[in-house]
Design a protein around this motif. Structure first.
Motif, PDB file in Angstrom:
ATOM      1  N   ILE A 182       0.841  -1.205   0.000  1.00 19.09           N
ATOM      2  CA  ILE A 182       0.000   0.000   0.000  1.00 19.09           C
ATOM      3  C   ILE A 182       0.874   1.253   0.000  1.00 19.09           C
ATOM      4  O   ILE A 182       0.579   2.235  -0.675  1.00 19.09           O
ATOM      5  N   GLN A 183       1.979   1.213   0.754  1.00 13.17           N
ATOM      6  CA  GLN A 183       2.895   2.352   0.793  1.00 13.17           C
ATOM      7  C   GLN A 183       3.498   2.599  -0.586  1.00 13.17           C
ATOM      8  O   GLN A 183       3.681   3.756  -1.001  1.00 13.17           O
ATOM      9  N   LYS A 184       3.795   1.533  -1.295  1.00 17.72           N
ATOM     10  CA  LYS A 184       4.317   1.677  -2.657  1.00 17.72           C
ATOM     11  C   LYS A 184       3.270   2.338  -3.553  1.00 17.72           C
ATOM     12  O   LYS A 184       3.587   3.254  -4.337  1.00 17.72           O
ATOM     13  N   ASN A 185       2.023   1.900  -3.461  1.00 16.61           N
ATOM     14  CA  ASN A 185       0.955   2.498  -4.266  1.00 16.61           C
ATOM     15  C   ASN A 185       0.751   3.972  -3.903  1.00 16.61           C
ATOM     16  O   ASN A 185       0.469   4.797  -4.776  1.00 16.61           O
ATOM     17  N   LEU A 186       0.890   4.288  -2.606  1.00 16.10           N
ATOM     18  CA  LEU A 186       0.785   5.687  -2.180  1.00 16.10           C
ATOM     19  C   LEU A 186       1.899   6.523  -2.796  1.00 16.10           C
ATOM     20  O   LEU A 186       1.660   7.645  -3.271  1.00 16.10           O
ATOM     21  N   THR A 187       3.116   5.991  -2.811  1.00 16.24           N
ATOM     22  CA  THR A 187       4.236   6.707  -3.414  1.00 16.24           C
ATOM     23  C   THR A 187       4.010   6.918  -4.906  1.00 16.24           C
ATOM     24  O   THR A 187       4.284   7.997  -5.444  1.00 16.24           O
ATOM     25  N   VAL A 188       3.493   5.899  -5.577  1.00 15.34           N
ATOM     26  CA  VAL A 188       3.188   6.019  -7.010  1.00 15.34           C
ATOM     27  C   VAL A 188       2.176   7.139  -7.245  1.00 15.34           C
ATOM     28  O   VAL A 188       2.333   7.973  -8.146  1.00 15.34           O
ATOM     29  N   SER A 189       1.135   7.166  -6.417  1.00 13.72           N
ATOM     30  CA  SER A 189       0.096   8.187  -6.561  1.00 13.72           C
ATOM     31  C   SER A 189       0.656   9.585  -6.333  1.00 13.72           C
ATOM     32  O   SER A 189       0.348  10.528  -7.074  1.00 13.72           O
ATOM     33  N   GLU A 190       1.501   9.744  -5.317  1.00 10.94           N
ATOM     34  CA  GLU A 190       2.069  11.061  -5.018  1.00 10.94           C
ATOM     35  C   GLU A 190       3.003  11.531  -6.125  1.00 10.94           C
ATOM     36  O   GLU A 190       3.027  12.718  -6.477  1.00 10.94           O
ATOM     37  N   ILE A 191       3.787  10.610  -6.694  1.00 10.45           N
ATOM     38  CA  ILE A 191       4.688  10.987  -7.785  1.00 10.45           C
ATOM     39  C   ILE A 191       3.891  11.356  -9.034  1.00 10.45           C
ATOM     40  O   ILE A 191       4.222  12.321  -9.740  1.00 10.45           O
ATOM     41  N   LYS A 192       2.817  10.628  -9.310  1.00 14.64           N
ATOM     42  CA  LYS A 192       1.971  10.968 -10.453  1.00 14.64           C
ATOM     43  C   LYS A 192       1.312  12.336 -10.254  1.00 14.64           C
ATOM     44  O   LYS A 192       1.201  13.118 -11.212  1.00 14.64           O
ATOM     45  N   LEU A 193       0.916  12.637  -9.025  1.00 15.64           N
ATOM     46  CA  LEU A 193       0.330  13.954  -8.746  1.00 15.64           C
ATOM     47  C   LEU A 193       1.357  15.059  -8.955  1.00 15.64           C
ATOM     48  O   LEU A 193       1.054  16.097  -9.551  1.00 15.64           O
ATOM     49  N   GLN A 194       2.577  14.836  -8.463  1.00 15.72           N
ATOM     50  CA  GLN A 194       3.626  15.835  -8.637  1.00 15.72           C
ATOM     51  C   GLN A 194       3.965  16.026 -10.113  1.00 15.72           C
ATOM     52  O   GLN A 194       4.139  17.155 -10.588  1.00 15.72           O
ATOM     53  N   ALA A 195       4.060  14.918 -10.847  1.00 17.01           N
ATOM     54  CA  ALA A 195       4.351  15.007 -12.277  1.00 17.01           C
ATOM     55  C   ALA A 195       3.234  15.739 -13.015  1.00 17.01           C
ATOM     56  O   ALA A 195       3.497  16.550 -13.917  1.00 17.01           O
ATOM     57  N   ALA A 196       1.982  15.468 -12.641  1.00 20.51           N
ATOM     58  CA  ALA A 196       0.854  16.155 -13.277  1.00 20.51           C
ATOM     59  C   ALA A 196       0.893  17.653 -12.994  1.00 20.51           C
ATOM     60  O   ALA A 196       0.613  18.469 -13.886  1.00 20.51           O
ATOM     61  N   ALA A 197       1.263  18.017 -11.760  1.00 18.19           N
ATOM     62  CA  ALA A 197       1.342  19.440 -11.407  1.00 18.19           C
ATOM     63  C   ALA A 197       2.413  20.146 -12.230  1.00 18.19           C
ATOM     64  O   ALA A 197       2.179  21.234 -12.777  1.00 18.19           O
ATOM     65  N   TYR A 198       3.609  19.538 -12.359  1.00 17.18           N
ATOM     66  CA  TYR A 198       4.679  20.133 -13.158  1.00 17.18           C
ATOM     67  C   TYR A 198       4.289  20.192 -14.642  1.00 17.18           C
ATOM     68  O   TYR A 198       4.539  21.187 -15.336  1.00 17.18           O
ATOM     69  N   TYR A 199       3.701  19.110 -15.130  1.00 17.12           N
ATOM     70  CA  TYR A 199       3.310  19.019 -16.532  1.00 17.12           C
ATOM     71  C   TYR A 199       2.279  20.094 -16.876  1.00 17.12           C
ATOM     72  O   TYR A 199       2.409  20.812 -17.875  1.00 17.12           O
TER      73      TYR A 199
END
Length: 446
Positions: free
Chosen positions: A142-159
């Motif tokens: 679950i922690q791995k999935n949380l990290t994936v979600s947070e990185i995707k959110l950060q990437a979306a914000a920069y993009y």
């Protein structure tokens, strides 16, 4: 004379061609900007992320720890041996201070053997240990999935930030072109004495400010580009062209109750908190198992020399096998374990309270992001209407100005208002997408 002019013309063409070839050299050639969709950006960010690599290793370690605990079901087997030398035994027949007589013994002794122990029952501790490792493994996933979600959110914000700056640049370039065209028209009017020189100066001043703002926007693009490059593992100077796209789910607004139900099924932090409560329950059961009896099968087989196991002794090799059941009750744990149980219960109560707090926090975040997302969708419609109104107002004011029934300040204000409404509309569409991905991150579905 004609030949001299012809030579001059050929030299001119040669110089111009040389300049053209130098301008097209590889060092000065324009850099190719790869077009990236948001999904491609996410894939690169996840592939490059060191945090996800760490989470993957943690998941693998947790999986191996489960296998390690399961191997403890196998019996404990040991091989052992010893080789010894014994001295004679002095016998003091006439007292300790008299000369002893030496009693001859067998000097060389050795023993080779094997023993095992197979656990039958130990208060169910091994099963509880395996269950705890399984829960820890699920937490790591679950922690791995949380990290994936947070990185995707950060990437979306920069993009999306980069996309917004590029849209701003396009709007500014078009506005500058319109202003330059308008300046030319006002210059013509000034030459005919229709408008004052101050009108021309004000338009030129505004145009200078617009060009300075364009420089600032271009710097915003460079900065946003570098942030995104660092996240997805590209060189800092690599330019990216984000493909313009609007998330299709933006118009599919669900109710707060539906979003809350989704969050209760998928929210990462909520389920991590659930698993932590489960681990504390297992710890309490394991602590209570300390007072339970321990039962197991044991055995030993060995070959030794000399035979001193039974009397009379013999300087000969012999073998012996022993098998049986071993049981023990830890009586001291009946009083030593009491404070351990109280501590385990308090830790469980603490984790349950923290889980309720996590539930409250989750509902708060879902409601807040739901409201902001709904607000962002409304803002898109409002800003779209503002563009239409500002464009019509700018058209009327421009017509009135050139008919000399409006002031230059009215014209400048109308142009600025139109550009500002275009900026707001573009920004509101980008902000709605960012808010949508923030909501999906909270829901655990990003």
């Amino acid at each position: 004379m004609f030949n001299h002019i012809k030579k001059y013309f050929l030299v001119y063409l040669l110089v111009q061609n040389s300049s053209f070839l130098l301008a097209q050299s590889p060092a000065d050639a324009p850099q190719i900007k790869p077009t990236l969709t948001l999904d491609q950006t996410w894939n690169r960010a996840l592939e490059y992320s060191k945090e996800i690599n760490i989470n993957n290793l943690e998941v693998q370690v947790s999986r191996e720890e489960i296998a390690e605990s399961r191997h403890e079901r196998f019996p404990e087997i040991a091989l052992k041996g010893n080789y010894e030398f014994a001295t004679n035994i002095p016998v003091y027949e006439n007292g300790l201070f008299s000369k002893p007589t030496q009693h001859e013994v067998i000097h060389l002794l050795y023993k080779l053997g094997a023993d095992y122990y197979f656990n039958i029952y130990n208060g169910n501790k091994l099963n509880l240990k395996i269950d705890r490792k399984k829960a820890a493994y699920e937490v790591a996933q679950i922690q791995k999935n949380l990290t994936v979600s947070e990185i995707k959110l950060q990437a979306a914000a920069y993009y999306l930030d980069l996309q917004r700056s590029i849209i701003f640049k396009d709007l500014m370039v078009k506005d500058i072109a319109n202003q330059e065209k308008q300046l030319a028209e006002i210059n013509d009017l000034h030459k005919h004495g229709t408008v004052l020189k101050s009108d021309v100066l004000r338009i030129e001043l505004k145009l200078s400010n617009q060009k300075m703002m364009l420089v600032s926007i271009e710097n915003d693009i460079i900065i946003a580009n570098q942030k995104l490059n660092i996240l997805i593992g590209l060189p800092d100077e690599q330019l990216i062209n984000p493909s313009e796209q609007i998330a299709p789910e933006l118009n599919e607004l669900k109710s707060y109750e539906e979003y809350l139900e989704i969050a209760q099924k998928n929210a990462y932090e909520y389920h991590i908190s659930e698993k932590k409560v489960e681990i504390k329950k297992i710890d309490l059961k394991s602590t209570k198992a300390n007072v339970k009896p321990k039962v197991g099968l044991y055995g030993e087989f060995f070959m030794a020399n000399p035979q001193i196991f039974l009397y009379p002794y013999s300087p000969s090799n012999y073998t012996l096998g022993i098998f049986g059941v071993r049981a023990s009750i830890p009586l001291s744990e009946l009083y030593i374990n009491k404070p351990k149980e109280r501590i385990a219960k308090m830790n469980l109560e603490k984790e349950e309270v923290e889980h309720h707090h996590t539930d409250d926090k989750m509902r708060e975040q879902v409601f807040q992001n739901y409201q902001r997302f709904k607000e962002a969708l409304i803002r898109i419609d409002v800003n779209k209407k503002d563009i239409d109104q500002s464009a019509e107002n700018a058209r009327i004011v421009k017509q009135n100005y050139f008919n000399q029934s409006a002031l230059i300040t009215d014209l400048l204000d109308a142009d600025i208002q139109l550009l500002e409404s275009q900026f707001k509309y573009a920004s509101s569409k980008i902000q709605a997408q960012i808010q949508y991905y923030q909501l999906q991150n909270v829901l655990g579905t990003l």
